[in-house]
Design an enzyme around this catalytic site. Structure first.
Site, PDB file in Angstrom:
ATOM      1  N   CYS A   1       9.469   1.148   3.720  1.00 46.62           N
ATOM      2  CA  CYS A   1      10.304   0.894   3.374  1.00 46.62           C
ATOM      3  C   CYS A   1      11.538   0.692   3.962  1.00 46.62           C
ATOM      4  O   CYS A   1      12.395   0.219   4.512  1.00 46.62           O
ATOM      5  CB  CYS A   1      10.334  -0.803   2.433  1.00 46.62           C
ATOM      6  SG  CYS A   1      10.633   0.081   0.740  1.00 46.62           S
TER       7      CYS A   1
ATOM      8  N   PHE B   1       0.952  -1.048   0.040  1.00 44.86           N
ATOM      9  CA  PHE B   1       0.118   0.223   0.127  1.00 44.86           C
ATOM     10  C   PHE B   1       1.090   1.140  -0.153  1.00 44.86           C
ATOM     11  O   PHE B   1       0.247   2.505  -0.566  1.00 44.86           O
ATOM     12  CB  PHE B   1      -1.298  -0.062   1.327  1.00 44.86           C
ATOM     13  CG  PHE B   1      -0.275   0.649   2.442  1.00 44.86           C
ATOM     14  CD1 PHE B   1      -0.094   2.041   3.151  1.00 44.86           C
ATOM     15  CD2 PHE B   1       0.106  -0.647   3.412  1.00 44.86           C
ATOM     16  CE1 PHE B   1       0.702   2.130   4.081  1.00 44.86           C
ATOM     17  CE2 PHE B   1       1.128  -0.118   4.084  1.00 44.86           C
ATOM     18  CZ  PHE B   1       1.391   0.999   4.809  1.00 44.86           C
TER      19      PHE B   1
ATOM     20  N   GLU C   1      -4.480  -4.052  -2.125  1.00 44.29           N
ATOM     21  CA  GLU C   1      -6.406  -3.868  -1.748  1.00 44.29           C
ATOM     22  C   GLU C   1      -6.839  -2.410  -1.058  1.00 44.29           C
ATOM     23  O   GLU C   1      -7.880  -1.800  -1.251  1.00 44.29           O
ATOM     24  CB  GLU C   1      -6.934  -4.453  -0.980  1.00 44.29           C
ATOM     25  CG  GLU C   1      -6.646  -5.493   0.171  1.00 44.29           C
ATOM     26  CD  GLU C   1      -5.149  -5.797   0.570  1.00 44.29           C
ATOM     27  OE1 GLU C   1      -4.431  -5.510  -0.044  1.00 44.29           O
ATOM     28  OE2 GLU C   1      -5.586  -6.439   1.121  1.00 44.29           O
TER      29      GLU C   1
ATOM     30  N   GLU D   1       9.016  -4.263  12.798  1.00 44.04           N
ATOM     31  CA  GLU D   1       8.857  -3.408  12.038  1.00 44.04           C
ATOM     32  C   GLU D   1       8.105  -2.457  12.433  1.00 44.04           C
ATOM     33  O   GLU D   1       6.856  -3.367  11.994  1.00 44.04           O
ATOM     34  CB  GLU D   1       8.971  -3.479  11.009  1.00 44.04           C
ATOM     35  CG  GLU D   1       8.637  -2.415   9.492  1.00 44.04           C
ATOM     36  CD  GLU D   1       8.737  -3.072   8.158  1.00 44.04           C
ATOM     37  OE1 GLU D   1       7.564  -3.912   8.356  1.00 44.04           O
ATOM     38  OE2 GLU D   1       9.096  -2.528   7.541  1.00 44.04           O
TER      39      GLU D   1
ATOM     40  N   LYS E   1      -1.584  -7.063  -8.947  1.00 42.59           N
ATOM     41  CA  LYS E   1      -2.045  -6.881  -8.374  1.00 42.59           C
ATOM     42  C   LYS E   1      -1.981  -5.952  -7.265  1.00 42.59           C
ATOM     43  O   LYS E   1      -0.808  -6.479  -6.457  1.00 42.59           O
ATOM     44  CB  LYS E   1      -1.961  -8.403  -7.459  1.00 42.59           C
ATOM     45  CG  LYS E   1      -3.757  -9.241  -6.922  1.00 42.59           C
ATOM     46  CD  LYS E   1      -4.053  -8.166  -5.341  1.00 42.59           C
ATOM     47  CE  LYS E   1      -3.261  -8.112  -3.985  1.00 42.59           C
ATOM     48  NZ  LYS E   1      -3.063  -7.366  -3.510  1.00 42.59           N
TER      49      LYS E   1
ATOM     50  N   SER F   1       5.624  -7.000   3.619  1.00 41.85           N
ATOM     51  CA  SER F   1       5.844  -6.940   5.040  1.00 41.85           C
ATOM     52  C   SER F   1       6.459  -8.691   4.803  1.00 41.85           C
ATOM     53  O   SER F   1       6.577  -9.500   3.916  1.00 41.85           O
ATOM     54  CB  SER F   1       4.801  -7.487   6.076  1.00 41.85           C
ATOM     55  OG  SER F   1       3.976  -8.444   5.070  1.00 41.85           O
TER      56      SER F   1
END
Ligand code: NAD
Length: 494
Positions: A281, A149, A176, A379, A173, A226
């Site tokens: 990240c 995301f 969402e 994290e 993909k 992740s």
């Protein structure tokens, strides 16, 4: 309520599963749209469309494929503002930050437009008498990208620009949580002249991903997200015989040596720790303060936190937006509640904005964090900066090298020798010297070490071209019938 659709064969199509996933407005806490999660059959349709488009797209000349990238670049550039504001609406990051994401995405399109240079093979004339040997790089076929995301425009562009210019066809993909921008990019690719079916989008979650992993017509998977999911995608994908690059999470340490400029280091820590609310990240999440720099550095960071304007992306003065979801905001706040022996210097839960209906949490600073605290080991992916104190350079280096993750790291110092030593010693894929967010430019490749990347090749840049192609070596002779003879020995160089 608005439905965010799939993209199949050059057009948006409605989802049929009835499984609606909410898309929130993180700034208000209200649902703004929904996405219908693709079924296995819908995902397979997208793979079939990409498979059908592959032969013609593969056969398109290199200059034609590069031309599509040139045109796509112009279209993304012309629509920068609209795309950035769409990213902000669903993700929550400021429009300026979303603009930065697009700028880095554009770099990847530009790189892809020049990819024919990297698709050249090698040629050895007269490898043996009258024999030439040459290598060529060919596309894989249908490849898929699964994206997180936090960079809904840039990370897909890390993948599909190189994949397409190499002659592959693509199924994306997207996350969402902020899926709309994927459809804008799909439409701009269409306008740029990409044939229908060469780029498809399936909205959804685990079900779609598992279908892509298992589908025999998907040749390669690029994943960013992740670490637990990256590891699973890598393991399942490789077991299914696919080429996989799976980039995972991070815990990026910024080492500050005693000779560093305290103000410059504090500016960098605040920018890299709280930019995009820490949902990068490559965010700095741990500052390792070496020796006497600790106290003045913590004071300087604290001072700057008080000046960060937190607010919705619709406010042009805002520098930091909300987190992606209510659950995530609460999870991040939970780390502050469980700080234990660590010293919470600034508690973002106290910021007025944290009380609103949006998913906001103020910037937080925690000092003297023990290395067994979840603040250090996990994290967090939010606006929480942990400070760990170290007595020596060696101790600081050990912390970075012992950490589970190895995405990015940075050293702040005025000592060139110390920086050179750090660059040599550190076990991490991307290193900054007085640069807190060392995301490589598009003509290098992006990737961490250890649990931050599963696979052999990093993403985008020259390694991206390698990932999306396989090499073939041709050994060729045009014999002179007069000199032809039978030889049953193993072919050897003469
Ligand atoms: P995520 O792992 O939750 O989701 C990533 C993708 O995987 C999404 O498309 C999601 O739909 C899909 N997914 C989620 N659960 C799945 C499951 N059980 N099976 C299969 N697919 C599944 O990550 P996120 O929250 O969207 O993104 C944040 C994470 O991504 C952070 O850990 C961050 O460090 C990481 N990230 C890494 C990089 C990098 O380059 N290393 C870049 C950006 C983000």
């Amino acid at each position: 309520m608005r439905e965010i659709k799939h993209w199949l064969n050059g057009a948006a199509v409605e989802g049929a599963s009835g499984r609606r996933l909410p898309v929130w407005d993180p700034a208000t806490g209200e649902q703004q749209a929904y996405v219908v999660a693709a079924t296995a059959a819908e995902t397979a349709n997208a793979v079939a469309a990409a498979k059908a488009a592959f032969p013609a797209w593969r056969a398109a000349s290199l200059s034609r494929r590069a031309e599509v990238m040139f045109r796509f670049r112009e279209l993304v550039d012309a629509n920068r503002k609209e795309i950035a504001s769409l990213v902000s609406q669903e993700h929550g990051k400021t429009v300026a930050d979303a603009g930065g994401e697009l700028a880095r995405g554009l770099e990847n399109i530009e790189f892809a437009a020049g990819a024919p240079h990297l698709l050249k093979g090698g040629y050895s004339e007269q490898a043996s008498t009258g024999v030439d040997v040459y290598s060529i790089r060919q596309p894989l076929g249908v490849v898929a990208g699964i994206t997180p995301f936090n960079f809904p425009a840039m990370v897909p562009m890390w993948m599909f620009c190189n994949a397409l210019v190499c002659g592959n066809t693509f199924v994306l993909k997207p996350s969402e949580k902020d899926p709309s921008v994927s459809l804008v990019l799909a439409d701009l690719l269409r306008q740029a002249g990409l044939p229908d079916g060469a780029f498809n989008v399936v909205q959804g979650d685990r079900e779609a991903v598992e279908t892509l992993i298992a589908h025999p017509d998907v040749q390669a998977l690029s994943f960013v997200g992740s670490t637990p999911i990256a590891k699973t995608v890598y393991e399942q994908g490789t077991r299914a015989g696919k080429r996989v690059q799976a980039l995972g999470g991070a815990k990026n340490h910024m080492v500050v040596l005693p000779d560093a400029d305290v103000d410059a280091a504090a500016d960098a820590a605040v920018s890299a720790g709280y930019g995009s609310a820490g949902e990068r990240c490559m965010a700095v999440s741990v500052v390792v303060a070496v020796g006497a720099v600790g106290d003045p550095l913590v004071a300087a960071i604290k001072d700057r936190i008080g000046r960060i304007a937190v607010g919705p992306a619709s406010d042009p003065a805002a520098e930091m937006g909300p987190l992606i979801s209510r659950e995530h905001r609460d999870k991040v706040a939970g780390y502050l509640a469980g700080a234990g022996a660590a010293e919470v210097v600034v508690d973002g839960r106290d910021a007025p904005v944290s009380a609103g209906p949006g998913f906001f949490l103020g910037a937080s600073l925690v000092d003297k964090v023990p290395t067994d605290s979840p603040l250090y080991t996990d994290e967090i992916f939010g606006p929480v900066l942990s400070v760990v104190r170290a007595d020596t350079y060696e101790q600081a280096l050990e912390l970075v090298n012992d950490n589970e993750f190895g995405n990015g790291t940075a050293i702040f110092t005025r000592d060139g020798g110390a920086a050179r030593r750090f660059q040599y010693d550190v076990n991490c894929g991307m290193v900054g010297v007085n640069v807190p967010v060392p995301v490589p430019v598009a003509y290098y490749s992006f990737g961490g070490w250890k649990s931050s990347l599963f696979g052999d090749l990093h993403m985008y840049g020259p390694e991206g071209i390698q990932f999306y192609t396989r090499s073939k070596v041709v050994t060729s002779r045009w014999p002179d019938p007069a000199s032809s003879e039978i030889d049953l020995g193993f072919p050897k160089v003469r």
